[in-house]
Design a protein around this motif. Structure first.
Motif, short mmCIF file in Angstrom:
data_model
loop_
_atom_site.label_atom_id
_atom_site.label_comp_id
_atom_site.label_asym_id
_atom_site.label_seq_id
_atom_site.Cartn_x
_atom_site.Cartn_y
_atom_site.Cartn_z
N TYR A 144 0.95 -1.24 0.17
CA TYR A 144 0.03 0.15 -0.10
C TYR A 144 0.79 1.01 -0.07
N GLN A 145 1.79 1.19 0.78
CA GLN A 145 2.79 2.38 0.84
C GLN A 145 3.44 2.66 -0.49
N ARG A 146 3.82 1.59 -1.20
CA ARG A 146 4.36 1.88 -2.71
C ARG A 146 3.27 2.43 -3.34
N SER A 147 1.95 1.99 -3.35
CA SER A 147 1.13 2.54 -4.23
C SER A 147 0.97 4.26 -3.71
N LEU A 148 1.04 4.54 -2.69
CA LEU A 148 0.90 5.90 -2.28
C LEU A 148 1.96 6.81 -2.68
N LYS A 149 3.34 6.03 -2.82
CA LYS A 149 4.20 7.24 -2.96
C LYS A 149 4.32 8.06 -4.07
N PRO A 150 3.88 7.63 -5.23
CA PRO A 150 3.56 8.48 -6.40
C PRO A 150 2.73 9.71 -5.93
N LEU A 151 1.57 9.60 -5.12
CA LEU A 151 0.54 10.49 -4.69
C LEU A 151 1.51 11.67 -3.90
N HIS A 152 2.15 11.03 -2.81
CA HIS A 152 3.34 11.80 -1.70
C HIS A 152 4.04 12.73 -2.72
N ASP A 153 4.73 12.20 -3.66
CA ASP A 153 5.71 12.76 -4.59
C ASP A 153 5.10 13.98 -5.28
N GLN A 154 3.71 13.71 -5.87
CA GLN A 154 3.25 14.74 -6.71
C GLN A 154 2.36 15.68 -6.14
N PHE A 155 1.77 15.47 -5.09
CA PHE A 155 0.87 16.29 -4.58
C PHE A 155 1.03 16.83 -3.08
N LEU A 156 2.21 16.38 -2.33
CA LEU A 156 2.32 16.76 -1.15
C LEU A 156 3.90 17.29 -0.83
N LYS A 157 4.05 18.55 -1.29
CA LYS A 157 5.37 18.99 -1.16
C LYS A 157 5.72 19.29 0.28
N THR A 158 5.26 19.91 1.08
CA THR A 158 5.62 20.44 2.37
C THR A 158 4.20 20.24 3.60
N ALA A 159 4.41 20.22 4.54
CA ALA A 159 3.37 20.01 5.47
C ALA A 159 3.81 20.95 6.83
N GLU A 160 2.68 21.53 7.49
CA GLU A 160 2.93 22.34 8.77
C GLU A 160 2.41 21.31 9.94
N VAL A 161 3.64 21.19 10.89
CA VAL A 161 3.28 20.11 11.74
C VAL A 161 3.72 20.66 13.21
N ARG A 162 3.23 20.01 14.10
CA ARG A 162 3.63 20.43 15.55
C ARG A 162 4.45 19.10 16.01
N LEU A 163 5.54 19.51 16.65
CA LEU A 163 6.52 18.28 17.14
C LEU A 163 6.31 18.24 18.54
N ALA A 164 6.85 16.89 19.22
CA ALA A 164 6.40 16.49 20.41
C ALA A 164 7.02 17.83 21.63
N ASP A 165 7.98 18.38 21.16
CA ASP A 165 8.46 19.43 22.06
C ASP A 165 7.86 20.84 21.79
#
Length: 333
Positions: A144-165
């Motif tokens: 499943y992750q191999r199927s998703l990788k092209p979607l990540h590469d094409q449509f998800l360049k950056t993300a805003e996240v909150r870290l544990a610290d």
């Protein structure tokens, strides 16, 4: 709630029946690279047919819809893709689970193809799909992750996240797969916990609670004060136990209000793309509790696929519903 099958106009041999996809983005995307998908087919004499409508299908050929115009309708606060594209599974596990009596063929969506991705990352529709001669008999997370990788590469360049610290940062989730250090994801202006909880009741002690702020549905749709709602519920009911609220508090968050949930669920695809790029499972279509109180016996909840009823209320003890904690948003700039 499973996919809904629709009748279509008669189609030629090797044309595929279409199913309903629940999507937040009605325009879809155009692929820049090939995407692997999966198609269930049942044996029919010496050939194959699609399992639901029984249309003939040939292996080793492209499948195209009989009507190339996508049929998209408004469904709640999302959209339903009902026709004009070929329905396949992006998640091979779901293909095997839903069609255990069929053969599951590995298929590909070529680069340059118009696609629509269901918000739970389980299914995908396209204007053209090539069915290979290869089948699968089991599927694991790595596939499943191999199927998703092209979607990540094409449509998800950056993300805003909150870290544990506690820091809020922008990262490239395709390169930084460190889900254990990320506790929140920013979506639609809200910081959403990477943890969610399944089938929790709202109130453990009683079928009634004291609330200073009952809301109609029209009021709840405009309610963004989840953190304040939670404080009011706890302050007015000090002797009661609230499993849904405790689940949110245990990760440092709060139970969101209806509008906060609706904002995020309108961008459910973006949330799940980020989650899976970080190595987390996608969140499922399900009911989720809010802190918007309907009256002293029920609380409003929201269905994340946006389909059919986009709202519902539930008695405190009457139904198990998911919890998605939100964090206090950080100051912009």
């Amino acid at each position: 709630m499973g996919p809904r099958f629709l009748n279509t106009l008669p189609i030629e041999t090797n044309k595929l029946e279409l199913m309903c996809l629940f999507i937040g983005n009605k325009n879809g995307f155009v692929t820049k690279e090939e995407i692997t998908v999966y198609k269930a087919l049942s044996k029919s004499g010496r050939g194959y047919k699609t399992p639901s409508q029984g249309y003939p299908a040939k292996i080793g050929q492209d499948l195209v819809p009989s009507n190339p115009e996508p049929s998209i309708s408004k469904c709640g606060f999302k959209f339903s893709l009902d026709g004009g594209a070929i329905h396949t599974f992006l998640n091979p596990v779901k293909a095997l689970e839903n069609y255990s009596g069929c053969e599951i063929f590995k298929a590909t969506i070529p680069a340059g193809t118009h696609i629509w991705i269901q918000d739970d990352l389980g299914q995908i529709a396209a204007s053209r799909v090539y069915i290979s001669k290869d089948t699968i008999t089991k599927a694991d997370k790595a596939l499943y992750q191999r199927s998703l990788k092209p979607l990540h590469d094409q449509f998800l360049k950056t993300a805003e996240v909150r870290l544990a610290d506690g820091r809020d940062v922008t990262l490239n989730p395709v390169q930084a797969r460190k889900g254990d250090k990320v506790i929140g994801i920013k979506v639609a202006g809200h910081v959403v916990s990477t943890q969610y909880f399944e089938a929790l009741e709202f109130c453990h002690n009683s079928r009634t609670i004291s609330t200073p702020k009952p809301m109609s549905w029209d009021e709840a749709e405009k309610d963004s004060a989840g953190e304040e709602n939670q404080k009011n519920i706890l302050a007015n009911n000090p002797d009661y136990s609230f499993p849904a609220i405790e689940a949110a508090k245990n990760v440092g968050g709060y139970l969101p209000a209806i509008k906060e949930l609706k904002d995020v669920f309108s961008q459910f695809l973006e949330l799940n793309l980020t989650r899976t790029a970080l190595g987390l499972d996608p969140m499922p279509f399900a009911w989720y509790w809010s802190s918007s109180v309907r009256d002293n016996t029920t609380v409003w909840r929201l269905l994340s696929d946006g389909y059919w009823l986009c709202w519902g209320y539930c008695g405190y003890l009457g139904c198990g519903t998911h919890v998605l904690p939100f964090f206090s948003s950080y100051e912009e700039g």
